[in-house]
Write an enzyme that holds these catalytic residues in place. Structure first.
Site, PDB file in Angstrom:
ATOM      1  N   GLU A 199       0.880  -1.175   0.000  1.00 60.83           N
ATOM      2  CA  GLU A 199       0.000   0.000   0.000  1.00 60.83           C
ATOM      3  C   GLU A 199       0.913   1.219   0.000  1.00 60.83           C
ATOM      4  O   GLU A 199       1.651   1.447   0.951  1.00 60.83           O
ATOM      5  CB  GLU A 199      -0.919  -0.026   1.225  1.00 60.83           C
ATOM      6  CG  GLU A 199      -2.077   0.962   1.117  1.00 60.83           C
ATOM      7  CD  GLU A 199      -1.692   2.385   1.467  1.00 60.83           C
ATOM      8  OE1 GLU A 199      -1.545   3.204   0.531  1.00 60.83           O
ATOM      9  OE2 GLU A 199      -1.500   2.675   2.650  1.00 60.83           O
ATOM     10  N   CYS A 236      -2.126   8.831   3.742  1.00 64.97           N
ATOM     11  CA  CYS A 236      -1.955   8.518   2.325  1.00 64.97           C
ATOM     12  C   CYS A 236      -3.221   8.794   1.532  1.00 64.97           C
ATOM     13  O   CYS A 236      -3.173   8.905   0.304  1.00 64.97           O
ATOM     14  CB  CYS A 236      -1.506   7.069   2.143  1.00 64.97           C
ATOM     15  SG  CYS A 236      -2.551   5.866   2.975  1.00 64.97           S
TER      16      CYS A 236
END
Length: 486
Positions: A244, A278
């Site tokens: 990720e 993020c």
């Protein structure tokens, strides 16, 4: 001094380089000790391999019971967990308390996901039965990030353990302190020694773990690091990778009824956790004209009015960035955008109180050229004025990433278009881009990952399916099936 290695149920000092972490809000040392050496990393992996035999054969309900007990222990230590997180990386206390709560909530979600996505079934057949089961990979290396140093590695560790894997966990060297409390919670829950091992350290420790005999790598972090890991394991399909890697996330604001609400959503999207999520919005697109100007003014006003302070101060919305280096990097990124033609509307500046403290910034990039497709982990919003919704969609998708995105609009038809055309794994309407649910997948295409989304879908990469045809006794095949022509 803290001990840097937890192997087979025991803490010991590391044999590697000395390092320490200072709080970016106060300058106080929050963790110090020696990193794990390469030989200690290998010992941790060997301990996980040895413990894996019994752990894989532990009945599923017993593994589940231990993880449920872990959830209770995390709940009992929520204050301690939140303080460790805030001291390490500067997160406002209300946010770190939310992270501690998310850690506990993750366990029930992971248990349900394991049943739904990696459970088993049995179907009766003419010869006996057909079975679907799931098997553990083996030793999973978990690399934790600094921005959610408890919640995000917890989101890998818990489903990995539920599936019967063992784990070697390397916390971020920028936020290492919470790992010890997590270990204490696992010990209180009765997790057998060796099933979870911890190695502290930076680049050298991580490199040693990559070279060890692991069966999987579960990583949350930057695209540069994640792609380097991907290259490292090229040609080794037997090692499962779940990466990720963040995003350069777009938010489109298009003619909603309430400009003030739109400003709130945009500011939340960009400035939560000091921009260190993020899923934060990095780019905001508004229509040319009066409405777009009003939205930008509302965003700038919110950036100006945010209360910034240390984690233990009252009513703080935004804490510091994780380090002085991160603060300077954010200023340098803004300078680079300015040289490309950006016009700062509210400058991101380092604050007089030092450390990682910066103000929230807004920069108009409408007339800029060669705008880099990069993710800045900081509270800087780039705004763009575009002529129509087609241009907004085109610009939103003009990125190598694809983690999150959003539309602020009351128009159902525009939402249908955005939902069908925007390339983002997390796509929200009239909600901040940084909002994500643990009972849904978390991930996206492009440089945001390798199509192994986490959260509810973590169960998918923590086990592999096995299909079996089962007959109680061995019988000769029919003439049509063996030895003769049909």
């Amino acid at each position: 001094m803290s001990k840097g290695v937890y192997i087979n149920g025991k803490w010991s000092a590391g044999d590697g380089d000395w390092f320490e972490k200072t709080c970016p809000a106060t300058g106080e040392t929050s963790w110090e000790g020696q990193a794990a050496s390469a030989s200690q990393v290998n010992a941790a992996v060997e301990a996980a391999q040895a413990a894996g035999v019994a752990w894989r054969h532990t009945p599923q309900h017993d593994r589940t019971r231990i993880l449920e007990a872990y959830a209770e222990a995390v709940g009992e230590r929520a204050e301690q967990i939140s303080e460790a997180i805030s001291r390490d990386m500067g997160k406002a206390r209300w946010e770190s308390m939310g992270e501690a709560g998310a850690m506990r909530g993750k366990i029930a979600v992971s248990i349900q996901a394991q049943v739904e996505r990696a459970g088993g079934r049995q179907d009766e057949t003419a010869f006996g039965s057909a079975h679907l089961t799931h098997r553990a990979h083996g030793v999973m290396a978990v690399f934790g990030p600094f921005n959610f140093p408890g919640h995000l590695p917890n989101g890998h560790i818990v489903p990995a353990l539920l599936a019967g894997n063992t784990v070697v966990f390397k916390p971020s060297e920028l936020a290492p302190a919470v790992a010890k409390i997590m270990v204490e919670c696992f010990e209180a829950a009765g997790l057998p020694a060796g099933v979870l091992n911890v190695i502290h350290g930076g680049r050298h420790t991580g490199a040693a773990l990559l070279d060890a005999e692991i069966n999987g790598l579960l990583f949350t972090g930057s695209a540069n690091t994640g792609t380097a890991f991907h290259r490292h394991f090229a040609g080794r399909p037997e090692v499962i990778l779940a990466l990720e890697m963040g995003g350069n996330n777009p938010l489109i604001v298009w003619d909603p009824a309430d400009i003030e609400a739109a400003g709130d959503i945009a500011a939340q999207s960009a400035f939560l956790t000091t921009g260190q999520r993020c899923s934060c919005a990095r780019r905001v697109y508004v229509p040319q004209g009066k409405f777009g100007d009003s939205v930008i003014e509302a965003i700038v006003e919110r950036a100006r009015s945010l209360k910034i302070g240390a984690w233990d101060e009252d009513d703080v919305f935004m804490g510091p960035l994780v380090s002085e280096q991160a603060a300077q990097a954010a200023v340098d990124f803004q300078t680079m955008l300015s040289k490309a033609g950006g016009k700062p509307l509210r400058r991101l500046k380092r604050m007089d109180r030092g450390g990682g403290f910066v103000t929230a910034g807004v920069i108009d990039m409408t007339d800029a050229g060669n705008v880099p497709d990069e993710e800045l982990f900081g509270p800087l919003m780039q705004v763009f004025r575009v002529k129509d919704f087609d241009a907004a969609i085109l610009k939103a998708n003009d990125t190598r990433f694809g983690l999150s995105g959003g539309l602020v609009s009351d128009d159902d038809a525009l939402w249908l278009r955005a939902h069908n055309e925007m390339r983002a794994g997390i796509l929200n309407r009239n909600r901040p881009t940084a909002g994500a649910a643990g009972n849904m997948p978390f991930g996206g295409p492009g440089l945001s990952g390798n199509f192994r989304p986490g959260a509810y879908y973590a169960a998918d990469y923590c086990a592999w399916p096995q299909a079996s045809q089962v007959a109680d006794t061995a019988e000769r095949m029919s003439a049509q099936g063996f030895g003769k022509k049909a």
